[in-house]
Each structure stands twice: as structure tokens, then as C-alpha cells.
Write a protein that holds these residues in place. Structure first.
Motif: not given
Length: 438
Positions: A11, A24-25, A31-32, A28, A15, A8
Motif C-alpha cells: 500500500t 500520507f503514504s 492504518i491498513v 495510510i 501510494l 501495508s
């Protein structure tokens, strides 16, 4: 499970470095983390939202300070300061850079306006810089120093937010420390920043330099005649009184001091008629525009940290890391600071990074036997690392906004690279050393 936290965070980093907005990074990445832990997206988002409350007080502080900063700028007191600087410091290259660093320092603690002073203070000085052939990279490092070092060292204004955020992050993960102890733990890393500033001013960027035209001109002296008409008036005295009131209330109010202090300053400005009440909507709108993004980043980052903690991803990472790294404090500190540098470079916000790295650092360091002071040093240093040098950081975007007003300053090569070299390297070395001896 230990790879959930790693995946995560990677990610989020990727991003952010791809210039996806940090909010947003983080969402997301959250969520990961949730999906990899076996949760569905709906439950993950619910947990994210529930965890955002951990930084609500800090976010409100940012918004109110943004409104207060807009009010201060409205009075024109900063324009008077600029005229005084031009009159006294023209031709004194080194002195003007050091004075700018000092003024920037005031923006974090004594007069908590953050970056709001830069677009007013710097553009009128650009012609003076060119006449003196002053290397603007020195000014960029001076501004970034003033935007970072004071909040690390002094628990007042934005410094109080920084230290209380560290305190809350540590407490949420089982380690308690007072704000004053956290401030003491960061003195050695701040000393590294002082050395970096002196190297930039007296060695690296001391020589004459012609400013290169990078972009079209986006600022002109259209209001120069209007600015020259501004004289020191009663409203400026009252503005200074309001600033002092806000500072004193903040210092003597133990809980939620920054919120109450900012409110006191705002109310004082209105009661003293330093600013018109009818412009209240405009002040709020501009204040939210200036500080709202940072505030919301902190809220979302707090929710992300809650997901990492509640899913068990952090505990799994702690167990695997402890087994792999052992109890070698020097090695653990080095790796954690390197991780902090990468995370903050990606996010671009030292304040927003704290909830995330605290969720990782505190359990790992506690398991390895670090003292609470050493843990605070690592969290504070790692959060500040990368703030200088990050293209998305206020500490770099703020200086560039002023220095590039005439198109003669490059954001990456004239702000990000110089501040990265002169602040991140000494911060890393001094923070690493402090975490070992404390």
C-alpha cells in the motif's frame, strides 16, 4: 497474519509511486496494517504516535543542521567558492565534475549542509557547462554520489545519523552492533558507488553534449554584480571556525553528538557575529523548510515500524519467510535487497526507510543465521538503494534543483535514470556480495 506486513508495505509503495506524499503514504499504510490486525483506526493512530518517539533525536538533528546550513549560506562563503571554481576549472571538464563530487561529499560530513549548497554552487556554473559542452548527467551523478556515499561510509554528520539509525533499528529488534562496525560493514557497497561514479564520468557521459531546453528559465544572474562584490572577510574565517567547532563537538560527544554539535555551530555563528541574531527567526524558518519534511518522514516511519512490530505482523512474516526461503543466504539477501530497492524508491528517503526495513530484516536475517555485520550491510545497502533514482529523493531533487535552473535539465531522464543506473546496480551487486562474505 503474515500478509499484514506485505499488504501495508505494498500500500505504501503504490501510494508513493502514485506521487502521494510519503508522509500520507506511510500513515495510510500504518492504518491498513492496524485494521488488518484487528485494531480500530483510533488505536492504530495512537500506536503510530507512540512509536514516533523512536526517531525524535534524529529528527531534531535534521532541523538543527538545516538551520546551521542556512546560516553558512547567509555568510556568502559559498559564493566565494563558486568564483574560485570558475577561475581555476574553466575548460577542464573531467576535473570540474570530480571537484563537484568532492564538494558534495563535504556536505554530508565535514560541513553538514546537505543539499543547501546546490542552488548556490551550481546555477552560476551552468554557462560554463554549456561552453564546455559538458554532459550535465555527469554532474548529476557526481552530486548524487556526494550526497549518498559519504553518509554511508563515514559516521560523522549525516553519516552519524545514518549509522545510529541503523544501530537503533537493529537494537530494537534484538541485535546490537557498534557504529564503527556498521561503518565497516558498508565499505564494500560504497566501493560499488565509487566504481559507478568513475564509469559515469570517464565512460558513459564523457562525450560532448548540447543541453536541451526542457523548461522555461527560472534563474537569472540578477545578483551577479552583488556576488562579485563579496570578498573573503573576517566573518568567513569565523564561519570556518564555527564549522570546525561543530565538527569537533560532534566527534567527541558520544551521545546525542549531532544535536550538540549542530547547536555548537549555531551558537558559535551568533557569538562570532558571523550572522546577525535579529535574523534568527528567518534562519529557523528556512532551516525547517529545508529539512523539516525529512525529519517528519523519519518520525512517521518509526511509528509505522512500531505498528508492524507490535501487531505481530513482522513475526508472522518472519516465520513464513524463514520456512519459504530456508537458510540460503544468497537467495535471502537478493530478495531483501530487491524489497529495499522498491520501498526506498517509493518513499524517497534512505533515512526514513531504515526503521521500516530494520523491523523486517533483522528478525528474518537472525533466523537465517546472518552475522550482525551482514545484517547491517543489508539494512544500510537496502536503505540507500533507490535513494538514487527516486523522483522523490533529496539525492535526485537536490541536483535537479541546481542543474535545471536554466530549464535545460530533465529531472527523470537527466538525473533519476543516470543515477539509478550508475549507483543502484553496483550498490545492489556489491551489497549482495558483502552480505554473503561478512
Amino acid at each position: 497474519m503474515e500478509w499484514v506486513a506485505v499488504a501495508s508495505i505494498i500500500t505504501m509503495l503504490i501510494l508513493s509511486l502514485l506521487r502521494v506524499h510519503v508522509i500520507f503514504s506511510i500513515i495510510i499504510a500504518a492504518i491498513v496494517a492496524g485494521v488488518l490486525s484487528g485494531m480500530n483506526i483510533q488505536d492504530t493512530i495512537e500506536m503510530l504516535i507512540n512509536g514516533m518517539g523512536g526517531q525524535s533525536s534524529t529528527a531534531l538533528s535534521y532541523i538543527l543542521l538545516g538551520v546551521f546550513a542556512v546560516m553558512i549560506n547567509y555568510t556568502g562563503i559559498t559564493t566565494i567558492l563558486v568564483r574560485g571554481l570558475i577561475r581555476v576549472l574553466t575548460g577542464k571538464k573531467t576535473m570540474i565534475v570530480l571537484v563537484i563530487a568532492g564538494i558534495a561529499c563535504l556536505s554530508q560530513n565535514a560541513i553538514p549542509v546537505h543539499i543547501a549548497f546546490i542552488p548556490i554552487l551550481i546555477p552560476p556554473l551552468l554557462k560554463i557547462f554549456d561552453q564546455m559542452k559538458l554532459d550535465r548527467r555527469a554532474v548529476a551523478t557526481a552530486l548524487t554520489f556526494g550526497l549518498k556515499a559519504p553518509y554511508m561510509a563515514i559516521p560523522i554528520g549525516f553519516g552519524l545519523i545514518f549509522h545510529e539509525t541503523i544501530q537503533e533499528g537493529m537494537k530494537a529488534n534484538g541485535v546490537e552492533l557498534s557504529v564503527n562496525e556498521i561503518a565497516l560493514s558498508l565499505l564494500i557497497p560504497v566501493l560499488g558507488m565509487v566504481i559507478g561514479l568513475l564509469i559515469a564520468v570517464f565512460i558513459t557521459y564523457r562525450k560532448d553534449r548540447e543541453a536541451k531546453q526542457w523548461l522555461p528559465v527560472n534563474w537569472q544572474e540578477e545578483n551577479s554584480d552583488k556576488d562579485n562584490d563579496i570578498t573573503f572577510q573576517t566573518k568567513h574565517v569565523l564561519t570556518i571556525v564555527a564549522i570546525i567547532i561543530a565538527l569537533l563537538v560532534q566527534i567527541f560527544t558520544e551521545k546525542e553528538g549531532l544535536v550538540i554539535g549542530a547547536l555548537s555551530g549555531i551558537i558559535s555563528m551568533v557569538i562570532f557575529f558571523a550572522v546577525p541574531l535579529k535574523e534568527g527567526d528567518a534562519f529557523v524558518q528556512k532551516g525547517v523548510t529545508m529539512m523539516g519534511t525529512i525529519a517528519f518522514v523519519m518520525l512517521v516511519a518509526s511509528g509505522f515500524a512500531a505498528i508492524l512490530k507490535n501487531t505481530g505482523a513482522v513475526n508472522a512474516l518472519v516465520e513464513s519467510s524463514s520456512a519459504m526461503l530456508g537458510n540460503n543466504h544468497a537467495v535471502i539477501s537478493f530478495i531483501l535487497l530487491l524489497v529495499g530497492l522498491l520501498i526506498t524508491l517509493g518513499i524517497g528517503s534512505s533515512f526514513g526507510t531504515i526503521p521500516i526495513i530494520a523491523a523486517l530484516y533483522v528478525p528474518i536475517c537472525a533466523a537465517a543465521g546472518f552475522s550482525p555485520m551482514a545484517i547491517a550491510t543489508l539494512i544500510g545497502t537496502a536503505a540507500a538503494l533507490g535513494d538514487a533514482g527516486s523522483p522523490a529523493s533529496d539525492s535526485t531533487m537536490g541536483p535537479t534543483s541546481g542543474l535545471s535552473a536554466d530549464g535545460k535539465h530533465h529531472h527523470i531522464w537527466d538525473t533519476c535514470v543516470p543515477t539509478f543506473l550508475h549507483f543502484n546496480i553496483p550498490l545492489f551487486i556489491f551489497g549482495w556480495f558483502a552480505s554473503i562474505i561478512l
